[in-house]
Scaffold this motif. Structure first.
Motif, PDB file in Angstrom:
ATOM      1  N   LEU A 296       0.778  -1.232   0.000  1.00 10.63           N
ATOM      2  CA  LEU A 296       0.000   0.000   0.000  1.00 10.63           C
ATOM      3  C   LEU A 296       0.820   1.299   0.000  1.00 10.63           C
ATOM      4  CD1 LEU A 296      -2.914  -0.890   2.469  1.00 10.63           C
ATOM      5  CD2 LEU A 296      -2.889  -1.004  -0.034  1.00 10.63           C
ATOM      6  N   PRO A 297       2.014   1.360   0.632  1.00 15.17           N
ATOM      7  CA  PRO A 297       2.745   2.625   0.680  1.00 15.17           C
ATOM      8  C   PRO A 297       2.921   3.344  -0.647  1.00 15.17           C
ATOM      9  CG  PRO A 297       3.747   1.087   2.201  1.00 15.17           C
ATOM     10  CD  PRO A 297       2.690   0.328   1.457  1.00 15.17           C
ATOM     11  N   PRO A 298       3.130   2.659  -1.794  1.00 17.25           N
ATOM     12  CA  PRO A 298       3.257   3.398  -3.052  1.00 17.25           C
ATOM     13  C   PRO A 298       2.017   4.210  -3.423  1.00 17.25           C
ATOM     14  CG  PRO A 298       4.155   1.190  -3.309  1.00 17.25           C
ATOM     15  CD  PRO A 298       3.466   1.221  -1.980  1.00 17.25           C
TER      16      PRO A 298
ATOM     17  N   LEU B  19      -9.139  -5.496  -2.343  1.00 15.17           N
ATOM     18  CA  LEU B  19      -9.116  -4.347  -1.436  1.00 15.17           C
ATOM     19  C   LEU B  19      -8.245  -3.227  -2.008  1.00 15.17           C
ATOM     20  CD1 LEU B  19      -8.830  -6.234   1.963  1.00 15.17           C
ATOM     21  CD2 LEU B  19     -10.764  -4.827   1.205  1.00 15.17           C
ATOM     22  N   ARG B  20      -7.101  -3.603  -2.543  1.00 16.04           N
ATOM     23  CA  ARG B  20      -6.231  -2.602  -3.170  1.00 16.04           C
ATOM     24  C   ARG B  20      -6.939  -1.947  -4.352  1.00 16.04           C
ATOM     25  NH1 ARG B  20      -0.548  -1.563  -3.837  1.00 16.04           N
ATOM     26  NH2 ARG B  20      -0.121  -0.760  -5.933  1.00 16.04           N
ATOM     27  N   ASP B  21      -7.674  -2.746  -5.117  1.00 15.32           N
ATOM     28  CA  ASP B  21      -8.414  -2.212  -6.258  1.00 15.32           C
ATOM     29  C   ASP B  21      -9.474  -1.210  -5.819  1.00 15.32           C
ATOM     30  OD1 ASP B  21      -9.291  -2.410  -9.187  1.00 15.32           O
ATOM     31  OD2 ASP B  21     -11.119  -3.021  -8.152  1.00 15.32           O
TER      32      ASP B  21
ATOM     33  N   VAL C 234       0.245   5.932  -1.176  1.00 17.77           N
ATOM     34  CA  VAL C 234       0.073   7.036  -0.224  1.00 17.77           C
ATOM     35  C   VAL C 234       0.221   8.409  -0.874  1.00 17.77           C
ATOM     36  CG1 VAL C 234       0.987   8.122   1.861  1.00 17.77           C
ATOM     37  CG2 VAL C 234       0.696   5.641   1.771  1.00 17.77           C
ATOM     38  N   PRO C 235       1.254   8.668  -1.685  1.00 19.59           N
ATOM     39  CA  PRO C 235       1.359  10.004  -2.296  1.00 19.59           C
ATOM     40  C   PRO C 235       0.148  10.377  -3.141  1.00 19.59           C
ATOM     41  CG  PRO C 235       3.435   8.818  -2.516  1.00 19.59           C
ATOM     42  CD  PRO C 235       2.428   7.831  -2.018  1.00 19.59           C
ATOM     43  N   SER C 236      -0.581   9.363  -3.641  1.00 23.21           N
ATOM     44  CA  SER C 236      -1.734   9.640  -4.509  1.00 23.21           C
ATOM     45  C   SER C 236      -2.912  10.236  -3.752  1.00 23.21           C
ATOM     46  CB  SER C 236      -2.186   8.350  -5.211  1.00 23.21           C
ATOM     47  OG  SER C 236      -1.158   7.810  -5.997  1.00 23.21           O
ATOM     48  N   VAL C 237      -2.967  10.048  -2.426  1.00 24.64           N
ATOM     49  CA  VAL C 237      -4.103  10.586  -1.668  1.00 24.64           C
ATOM     50  C   VAL C 237      -3.845  12.007  -1.178  1.00 24.64           C
ATOM     51  CG1 VAL C 237      -4.667   8.255  -0.905  1.00 24.64           C
ATOM     52  CG2 VAL C 237      -3.397   9.760   0.625  1.00 24.64           C
ATOM     53  N   ILE C 238      -2.598  12.446  -1.236  1.00 30.81           N
ATOM     54  CA  ILE C 238      -2.246  13.765  -0.720  1.00 30.81           C
ATOM     55  C   ILE C 238      -2.750  14.848  -1.666  1.00 30.81           C
ATOM     56  CG2 ILE C 238      -0.342  15.305  -0.115  1.00 30.81           C
ATOM     57  CD1 ILE C 238       1.274  12.821   0.644  1.00 30.81           C
ATOM     58  N   GLY C 239      -3.444  15.812  -1.111  1.00 28.32           N
ATOM     59  CA  GLY C 239      -3.961  16.924  -1.900  1.00 28.32           C
ATOM     60  C   GLY C 239      -5.301  16.673  -2.551  1.00 28.32           C
ATOM     61  N   ARG C 240      -5.821  15.449  -2.439  1.00 35.99           N
ATOM     62  CA  ARG C 240      -7.135  15.145  -3.026  1.00 35.99           C
ATOM     63  C   ARG C 240      -8.220  15.465  -1.997  1.00 35.99           C
ATOM     64  NH1 ARG C 240      -6.840  11.708  -7.865  1.00 35.99           N
ATOM     65  NH2 ARG C 240      -4.657  11.179  -8.226  1.00 35.99           N
TER      66      ARG C 240
END
Length: 199
Positions: free
Chosen positions: A42-44, A162-164, A46-52
């Motif tokens: 999951l860590p990769p 779950l990842r999907d 994490v940056p995708s949720v920042i700022g959304r």
């Protein structure tokens, strides 16, 4: 979400203001439900949720995107709950052209589960619901039940599913607009002096 808060330069929190509340809920629930091995993948994301941070319609878009993602693979009881939420989502979308895509997605999903829709219709729930009520009550329940349905189904595909779901939720929230760097003023060279002129 604690890692997201740190990367965003915010106070350590699993409810960081840099992420829409419903997306943060989805991320927490996926993180709690996934296996230890799956959690390491999951860590990769994490940056995708920042700022959304989204807008007033984000909860509607996200809940429909997540609920319809794997509807046919959900247990019957979960399908019924999600169908009830999707029926409400269609009502909230109404004829608003800006919500047409979400409305059509919800309707298409409902067509796949006629038995669940019939169950919802037998409840004979009266009265309409507005966007605020949907965002506060329906959307969080739809997200939670979707994750719980995957866990109940179990099997070796639970972690990828779950990842999907998390990836679908991320995609449903607009990415932040990159900030434009201000242009630096051009420096005008100083006028030539008798000492700087060539001899």
């Amino acid at each position: 979400m604690e890692l997201a808060s740190v990367l965003a330069g915010e106070r350590w929190s699993d409810h960081p203001p840099c992420t829409h509340a419903l997306l943060a809920q989805l991320a927490r629930q996926v993180n709690d439900a996934i296996s230890d091995e799956g959690r390491r993948q999951l860590p990769p994301l994490v940056p995708s949720v920042i700022g959304r941070v989204g807008d007033e319609d984000t909860s509607l878009h996200l809940a429909v995107a997540v609920a319809t993602r794997q509807l046919l693979d959900q247990p019957e009881a979960t399908q019924r709950v999600l169908a009830a939420g999707l029926v409400r989502a269609v009502e909230v979308c109404g004829d608003d052209p800006s919500l047409a895509g979400t409305r059509d997605r919800a309707r298409a999903a409902l067509d796949l589960v006629p038995g669940a829709v019939a169950w919802v219709e037998r409840l004979d729930v009266r009265g309409r619901i507005n966007r605020k009520a949907f965002a506060e009550r329906c959307a969080p329940t739809m997200v939670r039940c979707t994750v719980e349905g995957v866990v109940t189904s179990g099997g070796p595909e639970a972690d990828p599913r779950l990842r999907d779901l998390l990836q679908a939720g991320i995609a449903a929230v607009p990415a932040p607009t990159p900030r434009r760097q201000p242009e630096q003023p051009r420096r005008t060279p100083p006028p030539a002096t008798p000492w700087s002129r060539g001899r």
